[in-house]
Design an enzyme around this catalytic site. Structure first.
Site, PDB file in Angstrom:
ATOM      1  CB  CYS A 117      -2.844  -1.673  -4.147  1.00  0.00           C
ATOM      2  SG  CYS A 117      -4.697  -0.826  -3.746  1.00  0.00           S
ATOM      3  CG  HIS A 122       0.689   0.142  -8.704  1.00  0.00           C
ATOM      4  ND1 HIS A 122       0.187  -0.682  -8.243  1.00  0.00           N
ATOM      5  CD2 HIS A 122       0.449   1.323  -7.895  1.00  0.00           C
ATOM      6  CE1 HIS A 122      -0.544  -0.347  -7.307  1.00  0.00           C
ATOM      7  NE2 HIS A 122      -0.704   0.810  -7.192  1.00  0.00           N
ATOM      8  CD  GLU A 139       4.832   1.976 -11.609  1.00  0.00           C
ATOM      9  OE1 GLU A 139       3.704   2.577 -11.802  1.00  0.00           O
ATOM     10  OE2 GLU A 139       5.099   0.708 -11.584  1.00  0.00           O
ATOM     11  CE  LYS A 188      -3.061  -1.489 -10.519  1.00  0.00           C
ATOM     12  NZ  LYS A 188      -1.786  -1.981 -10.848  1.00  0.00           N
ATOM     13  CG  HIS A 221      -5.930  -0.390  -8.520  1.00  0.00           C
ATOM     14  ND1 HIS A 221      -5.349  -1.537  -8.363  1.00  0.00           N
ATOM     15  CD2 HIS A 221      -5.528   0.413  -7.711  1.00  0.00           C
ATOM     16  CE1 HIS A 221      -4.459  -1.584  -7.201  1.00  0.00           C
ATOM     17  NE2 HIS A 221      -4.331  -0.021  -7.019  1.00  0.00           N
ATOM     18  CG  PHE A 247      -4.058   3.212   0.266  1.00  0.00           C
ATOM     19  CD1 PHE A 247      -3.521   3.926  -0.746  1.00  0.00           C
ATOM     20  CD2 PHE A 247      -5.552   3.610   0.613  1.00  0.00           C
ATOM     21  CE1 PHE A 247      -4.320   4.686  -1.668  1.00  0.00           C
ATOM     22  CE2 PHE A 247      -6.091   4.351  -0.511  1.00  0.00           C
ATOM     23  CZ  PHE A 247      -5.800   4.887  -1.394  1.00  0.00           C
TER      24      PHE A 247
END
Lengths: 419, 78
Positions: free
Chosen positions: A169, A310, A320, A341, A346, A406
């Site tokens: 991502c 994010h 975050e 998002k 996403h 990830f």
């Protein structure tokens, strides 16, 4: 030092098949989420997603505009989205008619997080049910991640660096950051940079659901399911689409009288060294990436006006946010921060690039997009402007865009307006 | 046009995205219809499926025009 500016934009998102439609709907507070229509979701734990809409939809995507019929049949959706977004960006930059010299100094850095999962699923079943001789001859190159860059270079004759990032991502942000460096290093004068994803297929949805990454509790309320920073958040909603920008060396852009949207001034990268899917609980990697980007930009916390987080609508949102607070200050030094998002889901490997385009448009129009569904902000959000529910007019001269993936891969981009 | 020729034409139009009137029996897949070698592999697979024939690799290599394909299928279909 060679400076890098953005001179063209392209988007394919769940809110539109082009830049202006996507942006208009985003600012209007629309959601791209709905029940999955691509396949029968019987037995799936998650049955909702933010799909790119068909061309007859009010804000649908028409693949016939820029992608040959033959190629559409041979490749997976992520490649179609990527080719179209790249074409939009080139057209926007006024670079569809390049001479041979410029073509050799123009490259592509368009990646994807996962690539051709739908085709892998279909051909795998085909192999087992009907044998090796029935596997499509276009199977491999219709699924490979670097085949957006490959297809785009062939279509437009671009002979500069041909590159494709694969960092889950963080792909979109890394793609832009890496491409900007190639221009800075003199490898190219123009780069098409971005990311794309298209994994709303049975295997993709089941895989992310099994990893406990998706929202599975609001299948009956799709537009409410992506709710970053809200206490009721419960996993992300999968999106799809692509974002591509034209990056160009500043003097080159100026000399040809190009429209200059923004300058890419900071790029930070780091690794969490912690866990394959969970972020470091203290957000150490995120912090390192943001600090590196600020240092490269030669900027201070107070210079940032907008953070596109994010913010996936998972427990990681507040990790975050805590890291952003450590870098920018408890009140983010007056910056607004939102997660788009909440509206488009996403986009995985496409997320960083699509969000970079939104950041640029926020500077162009002096308005920041909202965080939808933020009804009950979680602890730790006090004193931070998360732009709940509605877009907000404000001064936006510099933006920070975070993307984490990830494997614990982090990227932060800083862009600013050019006077 | 024979039934076979008609069905061959339809498959070629669908796979290569070309206008039907360009898909004449004389048309070369590569020179006239913009196909590459992989497109021909895919077309041969589609013909096999449509007509229930098997087209071995050595025979497939000799199929360069729409007419070659129609003729091979006419001669080998059950």
């Amino acid at each position: 030092m060679r400076r890098v500016v953005v001179t063209g934009l392209g988007l394919v998102t769940p809110l539109g098949g082009d830049v202006e439609t996507s942006w208009k709907n985003l600012i209007a507070g629309k959601s791209g989420a709905g029940p999955i229509t691509r396949f029968d979701t019987e037995g799936q734990k998650c049955t909702i997603a933010c799909e790119v809409k068909p061309k007859d939809h009010e804000y649908g995507f028409d693949p016939d505009k820029r992608v040959d019929h033959k190629i559409q049949r041979q490749v997976d959706p992520f490649i179609v989205y990527g080719i179209d977004a790249a074409g939009q960006a080139l057209e926007d930059a006024g670079l569809t008619d390049m001479d041979d010299d410029l073509k050799t100094r123009t490259g592509c850095s368009i990646g994807s997080g996962i690539g051709g999962l739908p085709g892998i699923e279909i051909e795998s079943v085909n192999l087992h049910e009907r044998g090796p001789g029935r596997v499509s001859p276009h199977f491999v190159h219709g699924r490979l991640i670097n085949l957006i860059s490959g297809q785009v270079s062939i279509k437009y004759g671009l002979m500069g660096p041909n590159h494709a990032v694969v960092t889950a991502c963080s792909t979109g942000a890394h793609s832009i950051g890496d491409a900007a460096r190639m221009i800075k290093d003199g490898d190219a004068d123009v780069m098409l940079a971005g990311g794309s994803e298209g994994t709303i297929n049975p295997l993709g949805v089941a895989g992310f659901a099994q990893a406990r990454a998706l929202n599975m509790s609001m299948n009956d309320r799709p537009t409410e399911a992506s709710r970053p920073y809200d206490k009721g958040r419960d996993g992300f909603v999968m999106g799809e689409g692509a974002g591509v920008v034209v990056l160009e060396e500043y003097e080159h852009a100026k000399a040809r009288g190009a429209k200059i949207y923004a300058e890419v001034v900071g790029y930070g990268l780091s690794g969490d060294a912690y866990h394959v899917t969970a972020p470091h609980p203290e957000g150490k990697g995120a912090e390192l990436a943001m600090r590196m980007a600020l240092r490269k930009a030669g900027m201070e916390a107070g210079d940032i006006d907008y953070v596109n987080a994010h913010g996936t609508s998972t427990m990681a949102d507040t990790i975050e946010l805590a890291a952003v607070k450590r870098v920018l200050g408890d009140d983010l030094s007056g910056a607004s921060m939102s997660s788009t998002k909440s509206a488009i889901g996403h986009l995985l490997g496409g997320a960083g690039a699509v969000e970079a385009v939104f950041c640029i448009l926020a500077m162009r129009d002096q308005i920041v997009p909202p965080t939808l569904n933020l009804d009950d902000p979680d602890e730790g959000t006090e004193g931070v402007d998360l732009v709940p529910h509605v877009a907000k007019k404000r001064e936006v001269n510099a933006v920070l865009n975070n993307s984490f993936g990830f494997g614990g891969t982090n990227a932060s981009l800083i862009m600013k307006k050019v006077d | 046009m024979s039934d076979t020729a008609d069905r061959v034409q339809k498959i070629v139009v669908e796979h290569l995205g070309v206008e039907a009137d360009k898909v004449t029996q004389d048309a070369s897949f590569i020179d006239d219809l913009g196909a590459d070698s992989l497109d021909i592999v895919e077309l041969v697979m589609a013909f096999e499926e449509e007509f229930g024939v098997e087209i071995p690799d050595d025979a497939a290599e000799k199929i360069t025009t729409v007419g070659d394909a129609t003729k091979y299928i006419e001669e080998h279909k059950g």
